[in-house]
Structure formats: C-alpha cells, structure tokens
Design an enzyme around this catalytic site. Structure first.
Site, PDB file in Angstrom:
ATOM      1  N   HIS A  10       1.458   4.627  -2.640  1.00 24.87           N
ATOM      2  CA  HIS A  10       1.500   6.069  -2.390  1.00 24.87           C
ATOM      3  C   HIS A  10       2.798   6.669  -2.914  1.00 24.87           C
ATOM      4  O   HIS A  10       2.799   7.752  -3.506  1.00 24.87           O
ATOM      5  CB  HIS A  10       1.410   6.340  -0.884  1.00 24.87           C
ATOM      6  CG  HIS A  10       0.054   6.120  -0.301  1.00 24.87           C
ATOM      7  ND1 HIS A  10      -1.094   6.570  -0.886  1.00 24.87           N
ATOM      8  CD2 HIS A  10      -0.337   5.504   0.853  1.00 24.87           C
ATOM      9  CE1 HIS A  10      -2.142   6.246  -0.142  1.00 24.87           C
ATOM     10  NE2 HIS A  10      -1.704   5.594   0.923  1.00 24.87           N
ATOM     11  N   HIS A  45       0.837  -1.200   0.000  1.00 25.17           N
ATOM     12  CA  HIS A  45       0.000   0.000   0.000  1.00 25.17           C
ATOM     13  C   HIS A  45       0.874   1.253   0.000  1.00 25.17           C
ATOM     14  O   HIS A  45       0.660   2.185  -0.788  1.00 25.17           O
ATOM     15  CB  HIS A  45      -0.896  -0.044   1.239  1.00 25.17           C
ATOM     16  CG  HIS A  45      -1.784   1.142   1.425  1.00 25.17           C
ATOM     17  ND1 HIS A  45      -3.146   1.073   1.297  1.00 25.17           N
ATOM     18  CD2 HIS A  45      -1.511   2.421   1.769  1.00 25.17           C
ATOM     19  CE1 HIS A  45      -3.683   2.265   1.540  1.00 25.17           C
ATOM     20  NE2 HIS A  45      -2.702   3.097   1.844  1.00 25.17           N
ATOM     21  N   GLU A  46       1.879   1.282   0.888  1.00 23.53           N
ATOM     22  CA  GLU A  46       2.729   2.470   1.004  1.00 23.53           C
ATOM     23  C   GLU A  46       3.533   2.729  -0.276  1.00 23.53           C
ATOM     24  O   GLU A  46       3.737   3.881  -0.670  1.00 23.53           O
ATOM     25  CB  GLU A  46       3.683   2.331   2.184  1.00 23.53           C
ATOM     26  CG  GLU A  46       3.015   2.371   3.539  1.00 23.53           C
ATOM     27  CD  GLU A  46       2.278   3.668   3.808  1.00 23.53           C
ATOM     28  OE1 GLU A  46       2.500   4.659   3.079  1.00 23.53           O
ATOM     29  OE2 GLU A  46       1.461   3.686   4.738  1.00 23.53           O
TER      30      GLU A  46
END
Length: 696
Positions: free
Chosen positions: A226, A222-223
């Site tokens: 980003h 997920h990170e």
C-alpha cells in the site's frame, strides 16, 4: 488515503479493514486528493509494461526506521524480531521467499522480483549512529487511534529520508465494525499531506517472539505494498479494479481468507482466471501469500521514483541515512542482544559502526569469558556477577574511532538471594537506594515513598497519580532476584502485599498488575491483575478525588497466595514486578510487600533486632512473650493475629526499651482455638511467631 489491513485467519477472527472508512474521511476533508490520486493512476497505468519490467537492472533500497512506542510491555519488541521482519520483507520483495514454489501454474508467468530492498537506517536525523530502532517510552503506545494519530507526534522522521514504521499495542479506527486492525499505511500521493509511513501492531511484526503465532510477517509485506501505491486485489469487487490488469478481480474482502483451491469469485475477466489468493494484496492467510504480479511491481517502482518521497532511493540519501558507507573513517557503534543477564548466559554483540566501513575491529569485553575479540559480532559468556563496560574500536584506512559504554552489561547471580522470608514495609532505609527494589519506569512515572499513608508504621510506596491527570503512564518497580526454594513448599510460598485505592468515578480505574521473571529480568510474564472495584478497598467505597487512606480498613491484601500453583514455587531465581497503569483517577498505595510462607501482615523479618520466645506453646488460655530487644523503638505494636490476617487482640503499643521484657498473652474471648500469629511491629520492621491456643 490510508489503508488498513487485517489478515491471517480473517474469517475466524472477523478482523476488519478501515480502508474505505478512512479513505472517504480523507477525501471529504481534502477533495483535491482525489484529483492527485487520479493523476498518479493515469501516469502509472501508461507505464505498466511487463516487457520493460523484466529488463530492469536497478535495485531500489529503502532506509527504514522502526519507532517502537512502548510502556515496557511486550510491545517493546526486540531488535531480533525487527530483523526477522526485515528478512521477510526482503525475501518477499525479491521473490526469494521459500513458499513461492506453491504458486499455482497459471500465475508463475506473471510473478517476479520487485528488486526492492529494505535496510535499517544506521544514522539518525541528527547524524548519530544508531541501530535502526527508535524506542519511545510513552503511554500513547497502548493505543493508536487512526483518526487522531497522536502516536505519530512522538516520533516522525523526514519521510523523504526514511520509511517510518510505528510499532504499537493496539490500533483503533473509530468504526463500529468488530475485529482487529493489524496495520495501516499512507499511500504515496498522500505523503506530503500526512505523517507518512506505516503503523503496525507489535504482535504482527515478523514471525518470532511476540509474533510467533501471527501471519508469518506478511502483514507488513501487504502494508508496504500500500505504501508503494498498490490497492487491494478485491478493490470495488468484480467490476472495480486495482489499476493492475494482470491481477484477477476478486469479489469481496474475505473471499479468499481460507485460500480456496479452486476459488473463482469473478467471471468477467478475460481470460477467466481463478482468484490469485497468493497475492500479497489479497486478504488471504499470510502463509498462502507468495507473490506480486509484474504490473504490481511496475506500479510500485513507478511510485518509488515519481512520488513525493522519490528522494529516498537516491545515493545521497542512502549515505545520509547510513545504508551506504562513504570514504571516511568509521564511527564506532554497537548493540547487545541483552544488557541484563544471569551469570553463565551469553550475549551477542553487533557492530553497528556507521559512516565509514570498518576493516578492523577490536572489542574489549571486560568480565566476559572472552575479554577481547576482533570478530564482527562476537558471542561471549559472562560467568561472574557484576556490572561491566564494553568498548569497540573500529578502523579503516581513513582512521579509527572508539566507543565505550560504561556499566553497559549487568550480570546477576544465577541463583537469587536466599529468601526464607522477605518483607518491605518502607519504614527503614530507602529500598531503592540499597537495590532491594528498583524502578522499572522512567523518572516522570515512578513510585515514591510517602509518609501520608501506611498500612503499618508511618510510610508506604505510592504511584502518585493525580485525579484528572492524563492517563496512560505506567508506574513500575521490581524486587531483587530471589531464591525462594528455602521457603517450605508445604507452606505454599506466597507473594502478597497490602494495597489501598479508591475509584474517582464509575468509568475511570487504575490497573495493577504483577509480573514474574526467571531469567534475571530479561523477560517478564504477567501473573495477576486487578482493576475497578476489584482493586478498590471496598466495592461500596465512595468516589473520591486524590484519595489518601486514613484507616486500616481502607487497605486490602492482594497478591499470589500460592506461587506453587502457577509454577514458581521452586524458583531459584525470580524477580517480581508490580505495575500500576494510570487512568488519571487516584493514587495507588502499596505497603508490607511480603515473600514468605506467610501472608503479608503475618511475616518474619528484623530478627537481628528482636529475639523472641513464646511459652508455653501450645498454650491453654495464657502464654508469655519474652523479648530481647537490641535496638530501642519508639513505635512498637504487639498484636495477636488470626490466620485470616485479622487482628484479634492488641497486646501492647508504645515505646520498647532496649533489653529483656515480658508480656502476657491471653486467649481472646469468643475466638476459636487453634493457630494464631504474635506480631511485633516497629519502625525497623516486623517479627512474628506462631502461637497455638488449645482447648482446656
């Protein structure tokens, strides 16, 4: 802009995201960043074309470095755990993850591979070979403050060459929201104005060891999304958007935390699709996450080539960081799965040679069951205790290179030293010099022998913390490996010691902890902790600066009164570790460390110096203590101690000559009958023996 993430059973844990909080703070400080973000969004939106995406042929490779910031605690995660995370990243970004088969039918046509690969760098910024993991001992590793980001100052490598990933214990945001922040990343349009990279909690890196009960390694997936410019699927709710038209809108942050089968929180999308909780950019359970959409993939690949960090994927950078090799001789380098083991255990050696690719390897593994090997990553067993060197010769058609690490492997006996009783009072030979004790912390935060205070004798061990100093350092030492099976189980083997400490202020306290290891120090488990008034010599002790104890009453006995009760009563190989975490308050003094059937202060040691006889025993009123002392003592103290550790009678204090001597011991008035301990303390140690006073 920064993004924080808190996923995995979110609704139950009330974990929170710091995205909006941090975003607004950054924009407030630098309003031009919003314009830059808008420009990138407009250009990337123009290029989002699913047909073009499916025809791509280039795989983008990202060199990665993990900065593991630690204080020798569980946050110092293993390389195996980091490799497990790299595996998960590569599966998720190549769409080869096993759980993609669970992707619901309506989303199968819009999911695919991002064709992005992550590889640990093997060359550091100075051109040296390394294993991709930069370990940094620092008290700042305990806590990453998102507002100040001080931890990033400890290690920050050129963002145009490496993806920096910092691994810490905790992440705080300054928000009043409750919950846990698991990680956060820097958006690509911020790369040139902030310390670029990703920060992760250690217990959410990968899916094994400290992260075994986390979200399966999906926090970092997920990170990284980003970091590549992706927004949350729930960005600004149903009327907002994540800049990707093929991700159905989601109404709120934790709408899909439990992966609802038929959840559809927004009905304004055309066609009206259910929420895609399988998307890595939602806040669903990590086990549900399975895919990126084609528009998300196009956006990530756009930022990989167009953002300030677009040099990462160039062929020149892949060679410079060791991800790709060049036509040169290799530089030999290697690592081991462990460097301290018990005899009979195995070690896996990994060839990490860099620059040129080896075609021939020659290992010299002195002391192992396989003294030499030509394998890439040999697995060998060490049967004999000792300290051994390891050498690797790496060769290709351009040349060869040899790397030798002297004293690299420490093999300890599988059975510890026989310890029917053990005490260290710091009065004789320095216990560090004879390996009775060993430092476990760096040179600038170590215990020291001091003559300024002691419980018994003239010396003790101190964590030399100065009032008002910067907190966070850990002062740590270990005992030798010991076999405590010789201690009578019926007597409940004990590990105890005397400690002196006082608070400097109501809100400042050092922390003392005990750890135990049964695998020769490879791993430690915390078994005890004290802080605050629980650590102070008295709950009513006055606040003081740079405390130095001057009275025996300023010492308290601490430790484990029954090792059996916590599963260590029959350990044939146990190492104890004592840590003191500094808060910039006061020194912490330790004396008379004892492992035996007795509590500290009621011990048996130095029988090679003093032979004693007590008779009659049991005694009615009086007994005779007969000593045969082989070494004269200038500091002898003979006391009668009750079973609580209280001194009830001073029998003798002064010089003790060599040879035979006798002392009379009388049952003290107003004391109960029963078991007592006669203790003889000298500058060389202490010897004691039980004495029973029976009623007339």
């Amino acid at each position: 802009m920064f993004v924080t993430l808190a996923i995995g059973n979110l609704s139950a844990q009330h974990n929170h995201c710091g995205t909006d909080e941090f975003y607004h703070e950054q924009i407030k400080n630098n309003p031009t960043l919003k314009n830059l973000e808008n420009q990138f969004n407009l250009e990337s939106k123009r290029l989002l074309n699913a047909t073009k995406i499916e025809k791509r042929a280039t795989v983008y490779t990202i060199p990665v470095v993990f900065h593991v910031v630690h204080t020798n605690g569980p946050e110092n995660i293993s390389r195996a755990q980091i490799l497990d995370q790299i595996r998960i990243l590569n599966e998720d970004y190549s769409y080869t993850n096993a759980n993609k088969t669970a992707l619901r039918t309506q989303f199968k046509g819009i999911a695919g591979s991002a064709d992005i690969k992550f590889v640990l760098a093997s060359i550091d910024p100075n051109g040296n070979c390394f294993d991709g993991v930069n370990r940094i001992y620092s008290p700042l590793g305990v806590d990453m403050d998102m507002n100040t980001q001080k931890v990033k100052n400890l290690a920050y490598w050129n963002y145009k060459k490496y993806l920096n990933i910092w691994v810490v214990t905790n992440i705080t945001s300054g928000s009043t929201s409750t919950g846990t922040v698991l990680g956060y990343a820097v958006f690509p349009w911020m790369a040139g104005t902030s310390k670029d990279g990703i920060v992760m909690r250690q217990d959410y890196v990968g899916s094994i060891e400290t992260a075994a009960n986390s979200d399966g390694g999906r926090t970092l997936s997920h990170e990284v999304g980003h970091w590549f410019g992706l927004l949350h699927t729930f960005q600004d709710g149903c009327t907002g958007g994540d800049q990707c038209d093929d991700t159905p809108p989601v109404n709120g942050t934790f709408t899909n935390a439990s992966c609802p089968a038929n959840g559809n929180s927004c009905n304004n999308d055309v066609p009206d699709l259910p929420d895609m909780w399988e998307n890595y950019m939602d806040y669903s359970n990590g086990k549900c996450m399975a895919a990126f959409t084609l528009n998300q993939i196009a956006r990530m690949r756009y930022f990989a080539t167009q953002s300030p960090r677009n040099s990462l994927i160039t062929a020149a950078n892949l060679i410079a960081t060791g991800v790709s090799t060049s036509a040169v001789a290799p530089v030999a380098n290697f690592t081991a799965s462990a460097t301290t083991i018990c005899a009979g255990q195995s070690i896996t050696f990994s060839d990490l040679s860099c620059k040129g690719a080896p075609t021939i390897r020659s290992w010299t593994l002195t002391g192992s069951s396989t003294p030499s090997s030509t394998q890439v990553n040999p697995v060998v067993v060490y049967q004999t205790p000792g300290v051994y060197s390891v050498s690797l010769m790496a060769q290709n058609s351009y040349g060869s290179n040899t790397n030798t690490k002297t004293g690299y492997i420490n093999v300890l006996p599988s059975i510890g030293k026989d310890v029917p009783y053990f005490e260290e009072g710091f009065e004789g030979v320095d216990p560090i010099s004879n390996s009775t004790l060993s430092h476990f912390s760096p040179a600038d935060s170590r215990f020291q022998i001091t003559s300024s205070a002691s419980y018994k004798g003239t010396k003790s061990f101190v964590a030399p913390i100065t009032t008002g100093s910067v907190g966070g350092n850990i002062y740590s030492f270990t005992t030798q490996s010991m076999d405590i099976t010789k201690i009578p189980a019926s007597s409940a083997p004990k590990f105890t010691f005397y400690l002196s400490y006082a608070l400097s202020a109501v809100d400042i306290s050092e922390v003392a902890r005990i750890y135990a290891s049964t695998d020769c120090g490879a791993t430690f488990k915390q078994i005890w902790e004290r802080s605050g008034t629980g650590l102070s010599y008295s709950v009513s002790a006055p606040y003081t600066n740079n405390f130095v104890p001057t009275l025996e009453t300023q010492w308290k006995r601490f430790g484990i009164g029954s090792l059996s009760s916590i599963g260590y009563g029959t350990a044939a190989n146990v190492i104890f570790r004592i840590d003191v975490l500094s808060a910039g308050g006061n020194p912490v003094y330790i004396d008379n460390i004892n492992l035996s059937q007795y509590y500290a202060g009621i011990n048996n040691i130095a029988k090679e110096n003093i032979d004693l006889t007590l008779y009659p025993n049991p005694a009615k009123g009086k007994a005779t203590l007969k000593l045969n002392n082989t070494v004269p003592s200038n500091q002898c103290k003979i006391t009668l101690i009750d079973m609580s550790g209280r001194s009830v009678s001073l029998i003798y204090e002064g010089h003790l000559t060599e040879g035979k001597q006798e002392f009379e011991i009388t049952h003290p008035n107003n004391e109960s009958f029963g078991l007592y301990i006669v203790s003889i303390e000298t500058e060389f140690g202490t010897v004691s023996q039980p004495l029973i006073f029976s009623a007339e």
